[in-house]
Every structure is written in structure tokens, then in C-alpha cells.
Design an enzyme around this catalytic site. Sequence first.
Site, PDB file in Angstrom:
ATOM      1  N   GLY A  62       0.827  -1.217   0.000  1.00  0.00           N
ATOM      2  CA  GLY A  62       0.000   0.000   0.000  1.00  0.00           C
ATOM      3  C   GLY A  62       0.847   1.245   0.000  1.00  0.00           C
ATOM      4  CG  ASP A  87      -0.459   0.812  -4.342  1.00  0.00           C
ATOM      5  OD1 ASP A  87      -1.374   0.607  -5.166  1.00  0.00           O
ATOM      6  OD2 ASP A  87      -0.610   1.493  -3.316  1.00  0.00           O
ATOM      7  CB  SER A 140      -0.802  -7.239  -2.245  1.00  0.00           C
ATOM      8  OG  SER A 140      -0.309  -7.886  -1.112  1.00  0.00           O
ATOM      9  CG  ASP A 157      -1.641   1.626   5.203  1.00  0.00           C
ATOM     10  OD1 ASP A 157      -2.812   1.445   5.573  1.00  0.00           O
ATOM     11  OD2 ASP A 157      -1.138   2.756   5.070  1.00  0.00           O
ATOM     12  CG  HIS A 160      -8.052  -0.925   4.841  1.00  0.00           C
ATOM     13  ND1 HIS A 160      -6.839  -1.593   4.815  1.00  0.00           N
ATOM     14  CD2 HIS A 160      -7.796   0.279   5.385  1.00  0.00           C
ATOM     15  CE1 HIS A 160      -5.903  -0.795   5.312  1.00  0.00           C
ATOM     16  NE2 HIS A 160      -6.453   0.347   5.667  1.00  0.00           N
ATOM     17  CG  ASP A 186      -5.855   2.220   8.416  1.00  0.00           C
ATOM     18  OD1 ASP A 186      -5.955   3.360   8.884  1.00  0.00           O
ATOM     19  OD2 ASP A 186      -5.235   1.977   7.361  1.00  0.00           O
TER      20      ASP A 186
HETATM   21  N1  SAH Z   1       0.446   3.796   3.031  1.00  0.00           N
HETATM   22  C1  SAH Z   1      -0.232   4.886   2.337  1.00  0.00           C
HETATM   23  C2  SAH Z   1      -1.703   4.660   2.143  1.00  0.00           C
HETATM   24  C3  SAH Z   1      -2.073   3.418   1.395  1.00  0.00           C
HETATM   25  S1  SAH Z   1      -3.726   3.471   0.789  1.00  0.00           S
HETATM   26  C4  SAH Z   1       0.023   6.212   3.078  1.00  0.00           C
HETATM   27  O1  SAH Z   1       0.672   6.230   4.104  1.00  0.00           O
HETATM   28  O2  SAH Z   1      -0.442   7.248   2.626  1.00  0.00           O
HETATM   29  C5  SAH Z   1      -3.917   1.825   0.230  1.00  0.00           C
HETATM   30  C6  SAH Z   1      -3.186   1.501  -1.061  1.00  0.00           C
HETATM   31  O3  SAH Z   1      -3.289   0.095  -1.242  1.00  0.00           O
HETATM   32  C7  SAH Z   1      -3.781   2.136  -2.315  1.00  0.00           C
HETATM   33  O4  SAH Z   1      -2.798   2.925  -2.956  1.00  0.00           O
HETATM   34  C8  SAH Z   1      -4.206   0.950  -3.191  1.00  0.00           C
HETATM   35  O5  SAH Z   1      -3.932   1.111  -4.580  1.00  0.00           O
HETATM   36  C9  SAH Z   1      -3.382  -0.177  -2.625  1.00  0.00           C
HETATM   37  N2  SAH Z   1      -3.980  -1.499  -2.786  1.00  0.00           N
HETATM   38  C10 SAH Z   1      -5.225  -1.886  -2.426  1.00  0.00           C
HETATM   39  N3  SAH Z   1      -5.419  -3.181  -2.701  1.00  0.00           N
HETATM   40  C11 SAH Z   1      -4.257  -3.627  -3.261  1.00  0.00           C
HETATM   41  C12 SAH Z   1      -3.837  -4.894  -3.784  1.00  0.00           C
HETATM   42  N4  SAH Z   1      -4.629  -5.952  -3.752  1.00  0.00           N
HETATM   43  N5  SAH Z   1      -2.602  -4.997  -4.293  1.00  0.00           N
HETATM   44  C13 SAH Z   1      -1.770  -3.913  -4.327  1.00  0.00           C
HETATM   45  N6  SAH Z   1      -2.118  -2.713  -3.844  1.00  0.00           N
HETATM   46  C14 SAH Z   1      -3.347  -2.561  -3.322  1.00  0.00           C
HETATM   47 MG    MG Z   2      -3.731   3.149   6.389  1.00  0.00          MG
END
Ligand code: SAH
Ligand code: MG
Length: 227
Positions: A62, A87, A140, A157, A160, A186
Site C-alpha cells: 500500500g 501497490d 499484492s 496498509d 481494507h 488501521d
Molecule cells: N500507506 C499509504 C496509504 C495506502 S492506501 C500512506 O501512508 O499514505 C492503500 C493503497 O493500497 C492504495 O494505494 C491501493 O492502490 C493499494 N492497494 C489496495 N489493494 C491492493 C492490492 N490488492 N494490491 C496492491 N495494492 C493494493
Molecule cells: Mg492506512
Amino acid sequence: MNPGGEFVADVGRRDGEPTDVLPRALRDVVNATRGFMPEDEGRALFDAASKYSVVGPIVEIGTYCGKSTLYLGHAARLAGVKVVTVDHHRGSEEHQPGWEYHDPSLVDPEIDRLDTLGAFRRTVVRAGMEDTIVTVVGASADVAALWGTPLGMVFVDGGHSETAAQTDYEGWSPHIAPGGALVLHDVFPDPADGGRPPYNVYCRALASGAFRETSATGSLRVLERLP
Ligand code: SAH
Ligand code: MG
């Protein structure tokens, strides 16, 4: 230490005032970066990364625009290890049009899809961390399935939803070396504060008997893998 003199590292800090974890220039980049990492939790993330980078490299799930990555990157740079941040850069559910955290300026107009990769790449350059941060663009679960290197720390992260959170745990926790850590963001024990999936993963990790909790800051939880 200065030989023969007193310890001077805290000069300039008032009593009780916390020291900044980041150098001023880097803090400016953090503050200018869009994202979801409050300063106190970022500090805890930096502390965890500093502690566990001794065990091995760091993976983040993330990236978004790189706000949290900067805290990890600063710790990793000091320790001489790399941060791999994963990501697909298409955003989670809550970032899509019509949802609470949608940012229209992050939509690629040519394909009408969210794209945080460009913003993230600029963050890395501004922080001078191109040598420390390895950017992986992909889902991921796909990256986890190809992974082989034992890790000092995994910071989760990403998505969710229950499926996304559980899949991240299942895919990445086996790669954490003994003495390394699983760090979750979170995590809300009280449902009034936020969604269940990261909390459910937190409970699952503790119930597995493989981890013990070593710190909690806001919604950030650090779980150390037992030997
Ligand atoms: N760590 C960041 C916030 C992450 S928000 C900060 O501190 O600001 C969550 C991120 O997870 C998003 O950019 C989204 O594209 C990514 N994400 C969600 N599901 C995912 C998946 N299955 N594989 C890869 N990335 C994913
Ligand atoms: Mg978060």
C-alpha cells in the site's frame, strides 16, 4: 557523543518536546505528500523500521503517494537496507470516484483510471530516496506468491476489505523472519472508530501464537515474530 565532553544530541530541544524523527527537509516532503499517515503513527513506523531493519529488508503493502514509505525509507537508509513498496497504484475501494477518499487530481484522464504511480515517483525523487526504495507495481497477492527473501518487517496498509486484508496476511506473514515484525495500520478495536478487517487480521496474527505485540500507536500495531 563528543569525546571528553557531554552528550549533545538533544541540544535545541525543549523539555518534554519530542525530537523529530525526520530531518527538516524530509519532513517538508512528508507534509507535502498526499496520504493517510498521521505524524505520531509515522514516528512509530520509523521506530519499528529502525528496530527491525537489522533483521532484514522491509516490504510495504500500500504505497499510494508514498507518505508512509518516506518514514520506512529514512529508517532503511540509516540501516543500509532497502524498502520494497508494493501497490497496483489503482487505489482501494475508498479511493474510487464517489467514495470518501477519492482525489480527482489522481485520475489519469486518458484512461479514466486512478493512477498514484506518478505522484509517488515524484515523492521519491523529492526525498532523494531513489537508491533506497524499490517500487513494485502489481497486486499484492501476485507479488507475495513470487517472493522468496526473508524479511525484517512487513508493513500492511493495502486494501481494507476482509478478503484483501486476509490475503495480505496469508501471502506476506510467512516471509517475516524470526525476530522480524508484522506492522498493521488501521487497526480499530472499537468498531465505532473504523472498519473491521485490519483488526481481524491483528487478532488472527496474535491467535496464531507466532507473534507478540510490541507496540501500539494510534491505529498502528507492531507484532514481532517469535523465534
Ligand atoms: N500507506 C499509504 C496509504 C495506502 S492506501 C500512506 O501512508 O499514505 C492503500 C493503497 O493500497 C492504495 O494505494 C491501493 O492502490 C493499494 N492497494 C489496495 N489493494 C491492493 C492490492 N490488492 N494490491 C496492491 N495494492 C493494493
Ligand atoms: Mg492506512
